[in-house]
Each structure stands twice: as C-alpha cells, then as structure tokens.
Write a protein that holds these residues in place. Sequence first.
Motif, PDB file in Angstrom:
ATOM      1  N   THR A 116       1.257  -3.002 -35.204  1.00  0.00           N
ATOM      2  CA  THR A 116      -0.142  -3.080 -34.787  1.00  0.00           C
ATOM      3  C   THR A 116      -0.308  -2.386 -33.433  1.00  0.00           C
ATOM      4  O   THR A 116       0.624  -2.308 -32.647  1.00  0.00           O
ATOM      5  CB  THR A 116      -0.589  -4.555 -34.635  1.00  0.00           C
ATOM      6  OG1 THR A 116       0.314  -5.202 -33.733  1.00  0.00           O
ATOM      7  CG2 THR A 116      -0.581  -5.274 -35.961  1.00  0.00           C
TER       8      THR A 116
ATOM      9  N   ASN B  56      -4.297   5.950 -38.769  1.00  0.00           N
ATOM     10  CA  ASN B  56      -4.417   5.000 -37.667  1.00  0.00           C
ATOM     11  C   ASN B  56      -5.328   5.594 -36.605  1.00  0.00           C
ATOM     12  O   ASN B  56      -5.063   6.676 -36.083  1.00  0.00           O
ATOM     13  CB  ASN B  56      -3.032   4.711 -37.086  1.00  0.00           C
ATOM     14  CG  ASN B  56      -3.075   3.566 -36.108  1.00  0.00           C
ATOM     15  OD1 ASN B  56      -3.353   2.435 -36.475  1.00  0.00           O
ATOM     16  ND2 ASN B  56      -2.827   3.865 -34.844  1.00  0.00           N
TER      17      ASN B  56
ATOM     18  N   ARG C   6       2.766  -4.701 -39.317  1.00  0.00           N
ATOM     19  CA  ARG C   6       1.463  -4.743 -39.989  1.00  0.00           C
ATOM     20  C   ARG C   6       1.499  -5.459 -41.321  1.00  0.00           C
ATOM     21  O   ARG C   6       0.475  -5.891 -41.820  1.00  0.00           O
ATOM     22  CB  ARG C   6       0.967  -3.317 -40.236  1.00  0.00           C
ATOM     23  CG  ARG C   6       0.408  -2.664 -39.019  1.00  0.00           C
ATOM     24  CD  ARG C   6      -0.344  -1.404 -39.369  1.00  0.00           C
ATOM     25  NE  ARG C   6      -0.808  -0.769 -38.158  1.00  0.00           N
ATOM     26  CZ  ARG C   6      -1.944  -1.089 -37.557  1.00  0.00           C
ATOM     27  NH1 ARG C   6      -2.733  -2.004 -38.080  1.00  0.00           N
ATOM     28  NH2 ARG C   6      -2.294  -0.493 -36.446  1.00  0.00           N
TER      29      ARG C   6
ATOM     30  N   SER D 196      -9.213  -9.548 -35.408  1.00  0.00           N
ATOM     31  CA  SER D 196      -9.055  -8.513 -36.432  1.00  0.00           C
ATOM     32  C   SER D 196      -9.391  -9.029 -37.837  1.00  0.00           C
ATOM     33  O   SER D 196      -9.339 -10.224 -38.099  1.00  0.00           O
ATOM     34  CB  SER D 196      -7.623  -7.961 -36.414  1.00  0.00           C
ATOM     35  OG  SER D 196      -6.729  -8.942 -36.853  1.00  0.00           O
TER      36      SER D 196
ATOM     37  N   SER E  22      -7.096  -2.586 -42.070  1.00  0.00           N
ATOM     38  CA  SER E  22      -7.373  -3.581 -41.037  1.00  0.00           C
ATOM     39  C   SER E  22      -8.196  -2.958 -39.921  1.00  0.00           C
ATOM     40  O   SER E  22      -8.155  -1.747 -39.687  1.00  0.00           O
ATOM     41  CB  SER E  22      -6.079  -4.153 -40.474  1.00  0.00           C
ATOM     42  OG  SER E  22      -5.376  -3.165 -39.781  1.00  0.00           O
TER      43      SER E  22
ATOM     44  N   SER F  29      -8.563  -8.020 -41.990  1.00  0.00           N
ATOM     45  CA  SER F  29      -7.738  -7.154 -42.823  1.00  0.00           C
ATOM     46  C   SER F  29      -7.938  -7.482 -44.295  1.00  0.00           C
ATOM     47  O   SER F  29      -8.327  -8.592 -44.657  1.00  0.00           O
ATOM     48  CB  SER F  29      -6.259  -7.294 -42.451  1.00  0.00           C
ATOM     49  OG  SER F  29      -5.837  -8.613 -42.653  1.00  0.00           O
TER      50      SER F  29
END
Lengths: 710, 224
Positions: free
Chosen positions: A180, A356, A191, A282, A306, A284
């Motif tokens: 993360t 990402n 993750r 967060s 996420s 996800s």
Amino acid sequence: MKSIVSLFLFLFSVSLMGQTISGHIFDKHNKPLPSANIYIKGTYNGATSDTSGYFLLQTSMHDSCMLVVSFLGYESYNLLLTKSLVKKALKITLTESTNSLDEVIISAGTFEAGEKKRAVTLNPIEIATTGGSDGDIYNVLATFPGVQKQGETGKIIVRGGEADESKTYIDGMLVSSPYTSTTPDLPARGRFEPFMFSGVMFSTGGYSAEYGQALSSVLELKTPALFEEDMLSISLINVGPGISYTRHNDTRAFSGGVNYNNLFPYFLMSKSNLNWIKIPESYSGKLHYRQKTKNSGLIKSDFNISHGNSILDYSEMSDEYQRIGLENTNMYAKTNYNSELTDKWIMKTGVAFNRNIDKKEFNNDKLNENLQSAHFRLGFTNYYNKNITLKIGLEDYLLDYSFNYVTSDLNTNIPLNTTDNINSCYVENDLRITKKLAVRLGLRGEYSSLTENVSLSPRTSIAYKINKASQLSFAGGSFSQQSHHAYLKYNPSLNFEKAQHYILNYQAEKDNRMFRTEVYYKKYNSLVTFTPGIQKEYENIQNTGTGYARGFDLFIKDSKTISYLDFYASYSFVDSKRKFKDYPTAVCPEFVSKHNFNLASKYWIDKIHSQLSLTYSYAKGRPYNNPNSDQFMSSKTMDWHDLSGNISYITNISGNLTVVHLSVSNILGKENIYAYRFSRQPDNSGFYSSTPIKSGLERSVIIGVFISID
Amino acid sequence: MKQVLKNKNKRLKRLFILTAVIILTLSLNAQSNFEEIMSETLEEFGNSSTPEEMIEVANKFERIASVDTSEWLPLYYASFIHCILSFRTQDAKQKETYIEKAQSVMDKAMLITENESELYTLQGMIYQSLMAIDPITNGQIYGSKADNSFKKATSLNPKNPRPYYMQAVSVFYTPEQFGGGKKSALPLFEKAMELYETFQPENPLYPNWGKEDCESQLESCKSS
C-alpha cells in the motif's frame, strides 16, 4: 471333429497343470515388504505377501505366464514365468517409484507450501493466526530465515537486498505495486489479503529461470483453482467491516467482496506521534472468477481495486511542519489460462495489468505519480517422462511511469515520463538423474527497449537426497533487474542491475520436525550510483555500484514434541557491504541488520476452543550515517525487540462458524527507533541536530469477529 | 469333388457355429465368473477383521479389477477397505499411507465412471480421513471438499442413504462449538435412516452397508 476334441483335451490338461509359485518380496535394502499384491496377469489368481515378505500362490498355468507384483510407492514388477522358473522360490526386489512423496526436490533457497503436507505450511489460516501478522503476508515472511522487516516502511529485506529487490507474483504474474502507498513513518501493508490464496512459494535466492526482474527474492502467491464452498463471509473489525460472497458449481465459481478501512480506532487505542488531519481511510473491492474448460483447461481471473486517502501534519525535524496529503488508487487485474495440449504438453498463459496512482501534496506543491504495468506470459511445459521436464516461455513486461511535480506558485513544473518494454524468454530443464540426484539447468534472456540492454542469466540447481529424511542442495546463477524508474526517469540509458547467487542448503525433515540451514554468498554489480543533485534529486546517475552479502540462516520447526504446540525459530546472520547510491565508500547499508532472530509459536487450547499465538522478534541495531561523525555510516541504532500475539476463539452463532479474534502488536510497548533523521544544514556551532525515526504507530490493536454463513 | 467340397463346407459351418458357441459360453462364463468371484470376495471381506486380512481382501479386489477393467466395483471395495483402515489406525504415518492408497485406487475407479454416487460418497470419506490427520491445518480445505463430494453423491442418486449417513457421522463427532454435536447430527441420521428403509442396491454386489450402525447411532442421538 477330431481336432476339436483334441483342443478340448488340451484345454483340460492345461487347467489340470496346477503349480505352486512362492517367493519373497524385498525392497532395495533387503527389507521384506508386506501387503504387496502378487498375481498372474489376466487372471484373478494371486496372493498377498506376509510380514516376512513371503507369498505362496497356487495357479493353473499355461506353459508360461506373466507374474505381476504391485505395491504402492514402488514400481510395478513384471516377471515372465516359465515352468523351470516356477520350481524355485523367487526373490523379487522392488524399486521405489520416483513419483512417491519422498523423492528429491529442488529446494535450495525455497520455501514452498500449499495443500500438500510439508513441514513448513503457509496457508491462509496459518498466516492469519501467526502472532504479529495482522493478516499481512509480508509480516509473516519477515519471521522467516534470511528475511528481515524494515519497520519504518513495512517492507521486507531479503539477505541484504533492498526492499525493491524482492518481487511478488500472483500465479506467475508480476505485481508492480504489492504494498500500500503510505505517508512517511506509517508502515505499508501487503495489498492482498491472505484468504485470496491457497499456497505460497517463497524463495530467498537461486530461483527458477521462470522468474525475472528480481535481484534478491521472489514471492509467488497461488490462488485456488475452484472455490470449494458457497458462503457469505462477514468481518466486523475495529478498523472497518467487510463482506464477501462465494458461489460455485462443478465448472464455475465466482467470488466478490467489498471492504472499508479506517485507522481511527488504531490511533485511539495507542499513542502515535503523527498529527492526523485526516486519518487514513480506504475502500476496496475484489472479484474472482473461475471456469473449467475443455482439455482440463482452467481460466482464473482476479480483480482488485482500492482507493484511499489521508492528510497529515508531518514534522521532519522537530520545529518544521509540513502538511502531506495522499490520495491513492490501485487496480490489479489478471487472468490465467492453463490447458493440457497433449498428455505431455501443458500450456500456461497469463495477462496482468497493474495501475497505481499516487496524488501527493506537500503543503501546496503537488506531486502526481502514475505507475502502470502490463505483463504477458506464454509458457509451455513438457513432461517428457517422469525424469525429464522441460519448460520454455516468453514474457513481455511493459512499464509506464509518469512523474509530475508542480509547485504552488506554478513556477516549477517537472513532468517526467519513462516507458519501458522488457522482453524475456526462458528455457529450463529439470532432470532427475537418479532417485537421489536431481539437476535443474535454466537460462533466461532479457531485453529492454528503453535502455537497449540485453542480459543473459544462466541458473542451476542441484539436489541430492542423503537419506529418506535429509537432503543437500545447491543453487546458483545470475539475476538481473532494471534500474529503478526513479533513476530511469532522469537517465534512460542505465543498465540492468546484476546479482550472482551461490546457495548451499541442508535440510532434514522427520515426523513434523524440521531443521534447515543455508549458507549463501551474493555478489552485486552494476548497481545505481549518483551524486545528490541541486536541481534534480539525483545527478551523475550511472551503474558503477558494487556490493556483496554473505551469511547463513538456521530454521527449526516442531509441531510434535508438545501436543497442541506448534513453533518455529529462525536465526539469520548477514554480513553485507555496498558502494552504491551516493555512498563515498563501501559500507554496510542502512537497511541491513546483522543478526535477526524470530520465535513464533501457536498453541491450541482445547478447553476454550481458542488458539493463542505469540511471536518474538529481535533485530540487531542497523547502521546510520551521522554527519557529525567523520566516518561514513559508522553509527548504529539500538537493537529492536518486538513481542506480538493474538488469540482466536472459535465458536458458532446459530450454526455458523464464527471466529472472534484479538491481535496486539508490540505487547511490551517498547519504543523502537529505526534510524535518525538529521537536519540538512548544521547549526551555528557546526552541529547537525537529529530526530529519531520511529513507527508512527507504536502498537496496533485489532479486534474482529468473522462469520461464515453457508 | 463337389460333394467333398460341400461336406467340407458343412463341416466348416459346423466348426464355425461350435466355435461361436464356445466363445459365447466362455464369455458368459467370464461374466458369471466376475459375479462369482465378487460375491466370494465380498464374503471374505465380511469375515475379515485384522488389517492383514483386510489388505488381503483389498488386494484380491484389485486383482479382479486388473482382469475386469471396465468394472468399478472391485476398485470401489479396494479403496473402501483402505479408507476404513485409515480411520481405524491411530498412527499418523500409517494413516497417510492408507489414504494415499485409497485415493490412488479411487482415481482409477473415477476413470471408469464419473457418475457413480457411491464413488463420490467414498471420495468424501477419504477427505474426511485426510481432515482427521491435522484438523487445524487441513480442516477447512478437506472439510468443504468432503461436503462437496457428498452433495455430488446425493445429486447423482438422491435415494442413496450413505452420503447422508457419513455427513451425519462427521457432524456427530464435530464439537458443538463448531456447529456439530448430537443435536445437529440428528436430522441427518433421520434422513439417512429414512433412505436406508427403502434402499435397494442395483444388484447384490453393489454397496449396501451402514444401516445397522446408522440405526444404533440414531438411537444414541435420540436417547440424550
């Protein structure tokens, strides 16, 4: 007519020709084999050997017949019996079949665990219930031999290799951002939650030519073929709830889920030196799909997404505050398709995409980092016979990294972009020369379109089975990895970084006890070097760095001596020096801790249906550079200790399996210091002041209830 | 000359018919041979009690399977015997050996037919035995595999009592905290018993076990 009569007569006489066949069945060491099945081929006629390996069978045989001896774990034995042979007692020796579980396996550098029973198992439940794991796979790997955890980043360091030298794969497909994204001093997490996987292969060096772009270590996470159980799972955890749902039939399976996370309760329950404006939060989601196709083919698709954000007032030095904002979006999608082409050829293919996006704010300056990657794999395995296996494959790895820094006054705008395409191919041959000796020869070639560099990496492994319980192995070879995109964005003509591994491994395993030791030497060259820049972060970027890491690990595991107690202990020694980055001389780098020790235990308390786990970890202090000293990197931090534990209580709520879980890290509340940060400029008396780098989270407490509804 | 030829033809014809008859009787004989040897071996199975005796019977079933390669029943019984042995022994290593053997024979049977309820029931039992080796590590994986096998067995033959019975036994021995116990097992035993009352095997060689044990376990469930 006469002939027919004589035919009958002949048949009659044959059936009258009763014979007695007797003998003994032994293994190679002349040990009698009881319970072997001895019979005349094509007839019901046969016998079973007794405890002394002796058998006796009566038969009405023709002139000759085929005698078959079959016994599990041994090659089946055929003997053409003629009349003359029948008269004497037979002595038959069976040889063990090479596909039995006791065969020699390539194992140097590798921990492999899955459904098959091996001494070191690492299935989801084991990961989740290891003390201090917090449900993070990397936290458990950090307790393995040869591995150490970098507390401040949460990433793993393997045998003196930087965190980035360890690569994570899911079903053979590379994950370019496995951790993360976090703000400074808050450790990252893996993750992927452990319950996604059915097995783990972890190699601390000398791995197969199938894996590239990793200098130190490879973690291969394996997902299950089909999901076995229809259920609705609900998790209620203090840091956020989650729900997932799974359906399956014989040919298809589907699973999906969502999670919400908020670290607020963490910081409520333990003190933190971080000033949050917005505590990390967060969301996800995940989708998994499986489908069986013709020719024992299987499609496996996994999708994870996420999104999270946080804002922090961060003081790098005691007096100056900086507001740091982070908004992260991550997406990983991959599909594998495996199929049997013929009974000897298997095809394995895969496609993976990883994206990402980190949007960071430093006061009012903005930094956008966008890392996209795609990975394609086409591999063929040929099981030529049970002693020869050939693997060939092609891979294509595309990476696109963009970096955009905009200052608040919009005066500075630095957009940088790196696009790389790495083509690879590999060939690997596994040869089982005897039942005791196996050899693996591999070669991997890589080409980067950006730097136009080619690398050829030969690799080899040899394994020798000393006896039923122990084995000696060697692994060695060349490994290469593209220079990090943080440097490539300034200098696109960098070379591959290179490492050479030499590993000697001994392991013994018996009745749920295991001992394993490895001695290794790893040599680095073409590491990135630079001088700290004034305009840019780095200047004079080149591949002139060198280094080495050498040492040994010890590992024992025992789940037999004390019933209900399962424990393992690992000790790792590493001696490493590098001259890379902006180091003026070759020294032990700041991320390496010389001595690491871990003791992980699990105890099942039957009375209260609970499992108690405790893990103790120790790491020798790490070097850091004190600018007040004339000697580079000559200071050492204090040693690091941690005791973490958890307890899981298993019960049921109206017939549904329920686990109540409490997990506490750093039970002793020790204030661990990872390193020191020094002021950029000395004060008037020429002294650089410093602040210790500590974990932004001294102790984590997780309380959760997990319910599975069938 | 013609006459001779005709006679020869006649003789050939007769010879042909005779041969055909012989071949037919031989093959009929083979068929009844299979039934004969199966019932003989099943009787031996009934009379065996020690592991050595049982293995001897299992080996005999395997020998039958090596001759009558299209029959799944002898493989079923060979696997079944090793499965029973794996449940009986306390020695983990020995247990594993029995299970490995049971599974390898089962794999061969599945190659012959994939639509046999009894085979899936037995496959479920093999998973149950695997589960018992190390419940903490293997429990989840093999527990659901066993359940799936029993479900498949029931879907192939809804009248088969054995998948229900084996599930009932498993629930019976599961601690109450994990959703097991007598109370939870009772409806499964009842369902199994109901099916046992009307169950008729396809022929005398087919599996037909479990009724008495089911009955007594049902009683013990009810009595408490």
